[in-house]
Structure formats: structure tokens, C-alpha cells
Design an enzyme around this catalytic site. Structure first.
Site, short mmCIF file in Angstrom:
data_model
loop_
_atom_site.label_atom_id
_atom_site.label_comp_id
_atom_site.label_asym_id
_atom_site.label_seq_id
_atom_site.Cartn_x
_atom_site.Cartn_y
_atom_site.Cartn_z
N ARG A 36 38.08 36.07 16.89
CA ARG A 36 38.46 35.92 18.29
C ARG A 36 39.84 35.31 18.50
O ARG A 36 40.64 35.81 19.28
CB ARG A 36 37.47 35.02 19.04
N THR A 37 40.10 34.20 17.82
CA THR A 37 41.36 33.50 18.10
C THR A 37 42.54 34.38 17.74
O THR A 37 43.48 34.55 18.52
CB THR A 37 41.41 32.15 17.35
N ARG A 49 46.57 28.63 12.01
CA ARG A 49 45.24 28.07 11.71
C ARG A 49 45.25 27.66 10.23
O ARG A 49 45.68 28.44 9.38
CB ARG A 49 44.13 29.09 11.96
N HIS A 76 41.37 22.14 18.26
CA HIS A 76 41.51 23.58 18.55
C HIS A 76 41.87 23.66 20.04
O HIS A 76 41.05 24.05 20.87
CB HIS A 76 40.18 24.26 18.23
N LYS A 83 51.27 31.91 -4.34
CA LYS A 83 52.23 31.65 -5.42
C LYS A 83 52.66 30.19 -5.41
O LYS A 83 53.52 29.79 -6.18
CB LYS A 83 53.47 32.54 -5.26
C1 NCD Z 1 35.64 28.13 16.33
C2 NCD Z 1 36.59 27.56 15.30
O1 NCD Z 1 37.24 28.32 14.56
O2 NCD Z 1 36.70 26.35 15.29
N1 NCD Z 1 35.79 29.52 16.49
C3 NCD Z 1 36.70 29.97 17.39
O3 NCD Z 1 37.88 29.76 17.25
N2 NCD Z 1 36.23 30.61 18.46
C4 NCD Z 1 34.23 27.72 16.14
C5 NCD Z 1 33.56 28.01 14.84
O4 NCD Z 1 34.15 28.57 13.91
O5 NCD Z 1 32.39 27.67 14.74
#
Ligand code: NCD
Length: 329
Positions: free
Chosen positions: A77-78, A128, A156, A107
Site C-alpha cells: 500500500r505505502t 522505508r 510511520h 554490495k
Molecule cells: C503498516 C506498516 O508497514 O507499518 N503497513 C502499512 O504501511 N500500511 C502496518 C503493518 O505492516 O502491519
């Protein structure tokens, strides 16, 4: 995406973006950068983005801008919503969202060198990373804005924005609500960020988790310092009748060192239609997703299940944020 006519966004031209917010050129690392005023600004813009997508599909507001999505942890999703958001605003994306193990990172390249390389190609970097604080380190090295898309069990922020926006959209307000967070409150970074944001509102918080997955003390202290009425419990049944929002999360398996411990807690909280029968008629069930059994599929048919609407809101919020950060050149 189907090709739609490119319509300039009249109500959201560059001048307004510059004047209307302080985000131009800024890193987005933590929810502590947001206050009620600039949240209201982002939410207004997200609403305008919804209208834009529903009428024209896209605009050329960010044409000529390139965004790098650098994901060292899995994401559906993100990453997809940042890509969709950027493309719907006419920009383009360098997606390094899969197989970072095949890139120079494998590397031995440092995060600092990777971001200093990628910023040569792009106007902003979405990152991320599995380590808490990684986005801050990247931002210290990069000259282009860095947007934190999750730093380990840390924060997040963009998820918290879309979560809060969803609450407002679903219930028409945030002040006065009773919000219960369920599941992995220890490692769930979305819970940390959303909780911190909620301390700016007049809400009541309930935290439901197994003992070993309680909210970290540093986040709890922020709640207490803000004077928010709060209680912790191990049982969803204790909160279901009064909750206006039930924010359910997955137990974060990848953060456990001891898999026996994970197995012991992974199925502790399950939202079923039987449980939903005790909830208010007007409440919402949310989840950042992915779910791995915490909410039964039967609940999806309940109009109070907001998690897929929440996903869609994520795209509008990320459009608003990208416009705010990249709108000024
Ligand atoms: C979340 C995350 O990555 O922290 N997912 C997301 O970004 N929608 C929640 C999760 O992974 O449980």
C-alpha cells in the site's frame, strides 16, 4: 492508469501551495512536525485531491518532478499509493521497492551514499527502512526532502495522517471521540504515530494488547503529559461497547527474535461479527493493513468496516503531502 485529459489544477496552483503551507522543501520524518493547523491544511488539500481524482483522474501540478521510492522493507500500500499519488499529479517515480538486495545496498553501500546518489536523479525520496531513525539519518545527508514511510518500529507519519483523515471523514470530527487501539502496540509504528497525533485532540484512548505488546512507555508518557484520559486492557470486550473507533493492528512478526513468543500472542485479538454486534451503530473499524487474521472476512460486509476506504484516503493524503512538499521550486 487510464489516460485522462490533463487538466491544470486551478484551485491548487503553485502560488497557493507556497503561501498556504510551510511544508515546501521540508523533510517529513515524524508526526511531531504537524499541528492542528497544518493538519487541517493537509486534510483540506486531500479533499481537493479526492475531487480531482474523481473528476479528472489527474493533474499536471508536479509535472517535471521525480520521486524516488526507496523501500528496504516489504510494502504494498505505502509504495503503491506514493506511486499513484505522484503519477496522478503528473510526476514520475523511480521505484526501488523490491529487490533492494539486488542493488548496491547488497554490495555494502551505506544509506548515506545511496540517498546521496538517488537525490541526483530525483526531487524527493520516500524511504522505508527497518531501523528506527533511518529516515532522519537519510535526511541529514540528502539535500532533497526525505519522507519517512516507516522506520522500523519507530514512526510511520504518512500512515498516521491518512488514519486521522479517515477518522474525520468517517465520523465528521476527531474531538470528543473514544478511540481504541488493538494488537501490537509495542512494535506497531502506525500506532505510535497515530497516538502521538491524537494527543493534539480532545479524545479518550484505550489500548488493548497482550502484556508483552503494550504501548512503549515513551509514547504512553506523551499521552499522559497531554492529559488524555487513557486505560490499558488485554481484552477487546472491555472497549467494544464504547469505542467510536477500533484501530486494529497485526502482530509484527518480523520484529520478534523469539518465534515462540510470537506464536503465543499472534491470535490473541480477533474482530468477529459476534463482537461487532456489541459495538455502537456509528463506529468505525480501521486497520493499516495487511491483516493476517485479526479481522474476520465476514466483518468486511459491515458498513462500519472502513479499512479499504482508509486505503483510498492514503492516496489523497499522499497527493496532498507531495504537492505541499514539492509544490515550490
Ligand atoms: C503498516 C506498516 O508497514 O507499518 N503497513 C502499512 O504501511 N500500511 C502496518 C503493518 O505492516 O502491519
Amino acid at each position: 492508469m487510464t489516460a485522462k485529459p490533463v487538466t491544470p489544477l486551478v484551485e491548487m496552483d503553485r502560488a497557493e501551495v507556497i503561501a498556504g503551507n510551510g511544508f515546501a522543501g521540508q523533510d517529513i520524518l515524524s508526526v511531531s512536525q504537524f499541528n492542528r493547523e497544518n493538519l487541517a491544511y493537509i486534510f483540506d488539500k486531500a479533499q481537493a485531491m479526492r475531487a480531482l481524482v474523481e473528476t479528472d483522474g489527474m493533474s499536471d501540478l508536479l509535472r517535471g518532478n521525480v520521486l524516488t521510492c526507496l523501500f528496504y522493507e516489504p510494502s504494498t500500500r505505502t509504495s503503491a499509493s506514493f506511486i499513484a499519488a505522484m503519477e496522478r499529479l503528473g510526476g514520475s517515480v523511480i521505484p526501488i521497492t523490491q529487490g533492494v538486495q539486488f542493488s548496491s545496498v547488497s554490495k555494502g553501500e551505506t544509506l548515506a551514499d545511496t540517498v546521496r546518489t538517488l537525490e541526483q536523479y530525483s526531487d524527493a525520496i520516500v524511504l522505508r527502512h527497518p531501523e528506527i531513525g533511518a529516515a532522519k539519518i537519510a535526511a541529514d545527508y540528502a539535500e532533497v526532502p526525505v519522507i519517512n514511510a516507516g522506520d522500523g518500529a519507530g514512526e510511520h507519519p504518512t500512515q498516521a495522517l491518512l488514519d486521522l483523515f479517515t477518522i474525520q471523514q468517517e465520523l465528521g470530527r476527531i474531538d470528543g471521540l473514544k478511540i481504541a487501539m488493538v494488537g501490537d502496540l509495542r512494535y506497531g509504528r502506525t500506532v505510535h504515530s497515530l497516538t502521538k497525533l491524537l494527543t493534539q485532540y480532545d479524545v479518550t484512548l484505550r489500548f488493548v494488547s497482550p502484556e508483552i505488546l503494550r504501548l512503549p512507555l515513551v509514547v504512553m508518557n506523551e499521552v499522559i503529559d497531554a492529559g488524555i484520559p487513557v486505560r490499558e486492557t488485554h481484552d477487546v470486550a472491555d472497549v467494544i461497547e464504547n469505542a467510536d473507533v477500533l484501530y486494529v493492528t497485526r502482530v509484527q512478526k518480523e520484529r520478534f527474535v523469539d518465534m515462540a513468543q510470537y506464536e503465543a500472542v499472534k491470535d490473541q485479538h480477533e474482530i468477529t461479527i459476534e463482537l461487532m454486534a456489541h459495538a455502537k451503530e456509528r463506529m468505525v473499524v480501521m486497520h493499516p493493513l495487511p491483516r493476517v487474521g485479526e479481522i474476520h472476512y465476514a466483518v468486511d460486509h459491515d458498513p462500519r468496516a472502513a479499512y479499504f476506504r482508509q486505503v483510498r484516503n492514503g492516496m489523497f493524503i499522499r497527493m496532498a503531502l507531495l504537492a505541499a512538499v514539492l509544490g515550490e521550486k
